[in-house]
Design a protein around this motif. Sequence first.
Motif, PDB file in Angstrom:
ATOM      1  N   PRO A  94       0.800  -1.227   0.000  1.00 10.71           N
ATOM      2  CA  PRO A  94       0.000   0.000   0.000  1.00 10.71           C
ATOM      3  C   PRO A  94       0.835   1.280   0.000  1.00 10.71           C
ATOM      4  O   PRO A  94       0.479   2.261  -0.656  1.00 10.71           O
ATOM      5  N   GLU A  95       1.957   1.276   0.726  1.00  7.73           N
ATOM      6  CA  GLU A  95       2.786   2.485   0.772  1.00  7.73           C
ATOM      7  C   GLU A  95       3.339   2.815  -0.612  1.00  7.73           C
ATOM      8  O   GLU A  95       3.375   3.977  -1.023  1.00  7.73           O
ATOM      9  N   ALA A  96       3.775   1.795  -1.341  1.00  6.06           N
ATOM     10  CA  ALA A  96       4.289   2.014  -2.692  1.00  6.06           C
ATOM     11  C   ALA A  96       3.183   2.468  -3.626  1.00  6.06           C
ATOM     12  O   ALA A  96       3.394   3.327  -4.501  1.00  6.06           O
ATOM     13  N   ALA A  97       1.983   1.907  -3.454  1.00  4.76           N
ATOM     14  CA  ALA A  97       0.856   2.289  -4.297  1.00  4.76           C
ATOM     15  C   ALA A  97       0.466   3.749  -4.070  1.00  4.76           C
ATOM     16  O   ALA A  97       0.228   4.504  -5.025  1.00  4.76           O
ATOM     17  N   VAL A  98       0.421   4.164  -2.817  1.00  2.00           N
ATOM     18  CA  VAL A  98       0.068   5.555  -2.512  1.00  2.00           C
ATOM     19  C   VAL A  98       1.127   6.512  -3.050  1.00  2.00           C
ATOM     20  O   VAL A  98       0.815   7.568  -3.605  1.00  2.00           O
ATOM     21  N   ALA A  99       2.391   6.140  -2.897  1.00  2.00           N
ATOM     22  CA  ALA A  99       3.465   7.002  -3.396  1.00  2.00           C
ATOM     23  C   ALA A  99       3.374   7.166  -4.910  1.00  2.00           C
ATOM     24  O   ALA A  99       3.561   8.268  -5.446  1.00  2.00           O
ATOM     25  N   GLN A 100       3.074   6.087  -5.629  1.00  2.00           N
ATOM     26  CA  GLN A 100       2.934   6.179  -7.078  1.00  2.00           C
ATOM     27  C   GLN A 100       1.703   6.999  -7.459  1.00  2.00           C
ATOM     28  O   GLN A 100       1.746   7.802  -8.405  1.00  2.00           O
ATOM     29  N   ALA A 101       0.609   6.821  -6.740  1.00  2.00           N
ATOM     30  CA  ALA A 101      -0.590   7.628  -6.994  1.00  2.00           C
ATOM     31  C   ALA A 101      -0.291   9.106  -6.786  1.00  2.00           C
ATOM     32  O   ALA A 101      -0.738   9.957  -7.572  1.00  2.00           O
ATOM     33  N   ARG A 102       0.477   9.417  -5.745  1.00  3.96           N
ATOM     34  CA  ARG A 102       0.847  10.815  -5.479  1.00  3.96           C
ATOM     35  C   ARG A 102       1.683  11.375  -6.627  1.00  3.96           C
ATOM     36  O   ARG A 102       1.442  12.497  -7.081  1.00  3.96           O
ATOM     37  N   ARG A 103       2.638  10.599  -7.097  1.00  4.27           N
ATOM     38  CA  ARG A 103       3.471  11.063  -8.218  1.00  4.27           C
ATOM     39  C   ARG A 103       2.619  11.330  -9.457  1.00  4.27           C
ATOM     40  O   ARG A 103       2.804  12.348 -10.132  1.00  4.27           O
ATOM     41  N   MET A 104       1.684  10.440  -9.745  1.00  8.06           N
ATOM     42  CA  MET A 104       0.855  10.622 -10.931  1.00  8.06           C
ATOM     43  C   MET A 104      -0.081  11.809 -10.779  1.00  8.06           C
ATOM     44  O   MET A 104      -0.289  12.576 -11.732  1.00  8.06           O
ATOM     45  N   ALA A 105      -0.645  11.985  -9.591  1.00  9.87           N
ATOM     46  CA  ALA A 105      -1.529  13.129  -9.369  1.00  9.87           C
ATOM     47  C   ALA A 105      -0.764  14.438  -9.499  1.00  9.87           C
ATOM     48  O   ALA A 105      -1.245  15.404 -10.126  1.00  9.87           O
ATOM     49  N   GLU A 106       0.428  14.503  -8.935  1.00 10.48           N
ATOM     50  CA  GLU A 106       1.238  15.716  -9.030  1.00 10.48           C
ATOM     51  C   GLU A 106       1.681  15.986 -10.466  1.00 10.48           C
ATOM     52  O   GLU A 106       1.872  17.147 -10.857  1.00 10.48           O
ATOM     53  N   ALA A 107       1.818  14.927 -11.260  1.00  5.25           N
ATOM     54  CA  ALA A 107       2.226  15.080 -12.656  1.00  5.25           C
ATOM     55  C   ALA A 107       1.073  15.500 -13.554  1.00  5.25           C
ATOM     56  O   ALA A 107       1.307  15.897 -14.703  1.00  5.25           O
ATOM     57  N   GLY A 108      -0.171  15.383 -13.058  1.00  8.86           N
ATOM     58  CA  GLY A 108      -1.304  15.851 -13.845  1.00  8.86           C
ATOM     59  C   GLY A 108      -2.389  14.833 -14.120  1.00  8.86           C
ATOM     60  O   GLY A 108      -3.297  15.105 -14.918  1.00  8.86           O
ATOM     61  N   ALA A 109      -2.362  13.686 -13.465  1.00  3.80           N
ATOM     62  CA  ALA A 109      -3.436  12.711 -13.661  1.00  3.80           C
ATOM     63  C   ALA A 109      -4.747  13.260 -13.128  1.00  3.80           C
ATOM     64  O   ALA A 109      -4.807  13.775 -12.014  1.00  3.80           O
ATOM     65  N   GLY A 110      -5.801  13.110 -13.928  1.00  5.56           N
ATOM     66  CA  GLY A 110      -7.121  13.548 -13.492  1.00  5.56           C
ATOM     67  C   GLY A 110      -7.867  12.479 -12.735  1.00  5.56           C
ATOM     68  O   GLY A 110      -8.872  12.764 -12.073  1.00  5.56           O
ATOM     69  N   ILE A 111      -7.391  11.242 -12.799  1.00  2.62           N
ATOM     70  CA  ILE A 111      -8.004  10.123 -12.090  1.00  2.62           C
ATOM     71  C   ILE A 111      -6.960   9.012 -12.006  1.00  2.62           C
ATOM     72  O   ILE A 111      -6.091   8.900 -12.883  1.00  2.62           O
ATOM     73  N   ILE A 112      -7.030   8.201 -10.953  1.00  2.65           N
ATOM     74  CA  ILE A 112      -6.121   7.070 -10.775  1.00  2.65           C
ATOM     75  C   ILE A 112      -6.928   5.787 -10.929  1.00  2.65           C
ATOM     76  O   ILE A 112      -7.941   5.590 -10.248  1.00  2.65           O
ATOM     77  N   ASP A 113      -6.484   4.905 -11.825  1.00  4.50           N
ATOM     78  CA  ASP A 113      -7.190   3.663 -12.111  1.00  4.50           C
ATOM     79  C   ASP A 113      -6.472   2.516 -11.408  1.00  4.50           C
ATOM     80  O   ASP A 113      -5.359   2.139 -11.791  1.00  4.50           O
ATOM     81  N   VAL A 114      -7.106   1.958 -10.385  1.00  7.38           N
ATOM     82  CA  VAL A 114      -6.502   0.913  -9.559  1.00  7.38           C
ATOM     83  C   VAL A 114      -7.038  -0.444  -9.985  1.00  7.38           C
ATOM     84  O   VAL A 114      -8.256  -0.650 -10.037  1.00  7.38           O
ATOM     85  N   GLY A 115      -6.123  -1.364 -10.299  1.00  7.53           N
ATOM     86  CA  GLY A 115      -6.521  -2.702 -10.702  1.00  7.53           C
ATOM     87  C   GLY A 115      -5.813  -3.776  -9.916  1.00  7.53           C
ATOM     88  O   GLY A 115      -4.598  -3.693  -9.710  1.00  7.53           O
ATOM     89  N   GLY A 116      -6.558  -4.801  -9.491  1.00  6.12           N
ATOM     90  CA  GLY A 116      -5.985  -5.890  -8.712  1.00  6.12           C
ATOM     91  C   GLY A 116      -5.959  -7.217  -9.437  1.00  6.12           C
ATOM     92  O   GLY A 116      -5.635  -8.246  -8.833  1.00  6.12           O
ATOM     93  N   GLU A 117      -6.304  -7.207 -10.740  1.00 11.01           N
ATOM     94  CA  GLU A 117      -6.255  -8.424 -11.542  1.00 11.01           C
ATOM     95  C   GLU A 117      -5.654  -8.087 -12.896  1.00 11.01           C
ATOM     96  O   GLU A 117      -6.185  -7.260 -13.629  1.00 11.01           O
ATOM     97  N   SER A 118      -4.568  -8.723 -13.239  1.00 10.68           N
ATOM     98  CA  SER A 118      -3.965  -8.501 -14.543  1.00 10.68           C
ATOM     99  C   SER A 118      -4.900  -9.002 -15.641  1.00 10.68           C
ATOM    100  O   SER A 118      -5.478 -10.084 -15.533  1.00 10.68           O
ATOM    101  N   THR A 119      -5.035  -8.200 -16.698  1.00  6.78           N
ATOM    102  CA  THR A 119      -5.832  -8.622 -17.852  1.00  6.78           C
ATOM    103  C   THR A 119      -4.954  -8.711 -19.097  1.00  6.78           C
ATOM    104  O   THR A 119      -5.447  -8.613 -20.220  1.00  6.78           O
ATOM    105  N   ARG A 120      -3.638  -8.895 -18.896  1.00  2.20           N
ATOM    106  CA  ARG A 120      -2.738  -9.114 -20.023  1.00  2.20           C
ATOM    107  C   ARG A 120      -3.101 -10.429 -20.701  1.00  2.20           C
ATOM    108  O   ARG A 120      -3.722 -11.319 -20.083  1.00  2.20           O
TER     109      ARG A 120
END
Length: 339
Positions: A94-120
């Motif tokens: 969770p700490e790594a996920a929040v840190a990445q979300a913060r980086r994306m929000a500060e960079a200009g993301a208008g929304i964060i899309d969280v996924g817990g199942e790979s669909t590759r």
Amino acid sequence: MKSYFRPLPQASAPRPTDAVDLAGGPLWFTHAVALRRGGAPQIVPAKAIPDDVLTRLTVPRAPIAGMDMGGLSLMGILNVTPDSFSDGGRYLEPEAAVAQARRMAEAGAGIIDVGGESTRPGAETVPVDEEIRRVREPIAAISAELDVPISIDTRKALVAEAALAAGAALVNDVAGFTHDADLAPLCAARQVPVCVMHAQGDPQTMQQAPRYDDVRLDVYDFLSKRVEALVAQGIARDQIMVDPGIGFGKTLDHNLILLRDIALFHGLGCPILLGASRKKFIGTISGAGTADTRVAGSVSVALHGASQGVQVIRVHDVDETRQALALWRAIEWGYKNGA
């Protein structure tokens, strides 16, 4: 024979007097390509488009999950999975996920899309309890710390329910609300916006020789039917985004055709989401072998999407995409300091 109309978007001035707005946004068009199954495409003036279709092509899109659909928003990808094709395993804690979300929000993301199942392609289905365990804590932490909306990338109603309770504001279903019959009623009951995506087959089978009569029109018809089904279940049409599903049951040629003609999907009367970031076809064309080396190719696709009036672009590389879009806007409309 049914006709489909792909507007030919323009951005730069001067704007002709007979131009009409594209989806209420900054782009406009005077002509469209008329497409018919089994027939040759034809360029027609906007005034020749049937009134109901022209209305869907031009009507302003309502805000969704706090995002202005009259402009362009970036959806930052946050995979809390061990096996996603690009960043699997990097944000499991969770700490790594929040840190990445913060980086994306500060960079200009208008929304964060969280996924817990790979669909590759080839990915195995994740049990519901495990998927909930992966997404619930990061969503709750991001929601508590950051002022940015969150979408949950899931095919399953129980996962979406847990994510919404944790703070998610949008449900993004790569299965087009065909995997779990309880998901659409849940979204309708909670009055949350959704994104409906096209995929041929499921992740385990979708890249096994996908075929279409006409990939553009087949995907369009699928999305049209799914939008109508969601509306019938109580989800407002202006709260539905559509995604043609680049890479989901498509060959390289299918992907390129959909990208070239992506403006066709404005005819559904819904905002368009484009998700092509770091996908295999980018590496095939560019020679960039690993997913993390496909940033430049991904940005190129994003710029094309912007030129076609796409409202939301789903990306791994938020800052790089934002920079490119800022330059594109400045060239097309003139530079405004702070814009």
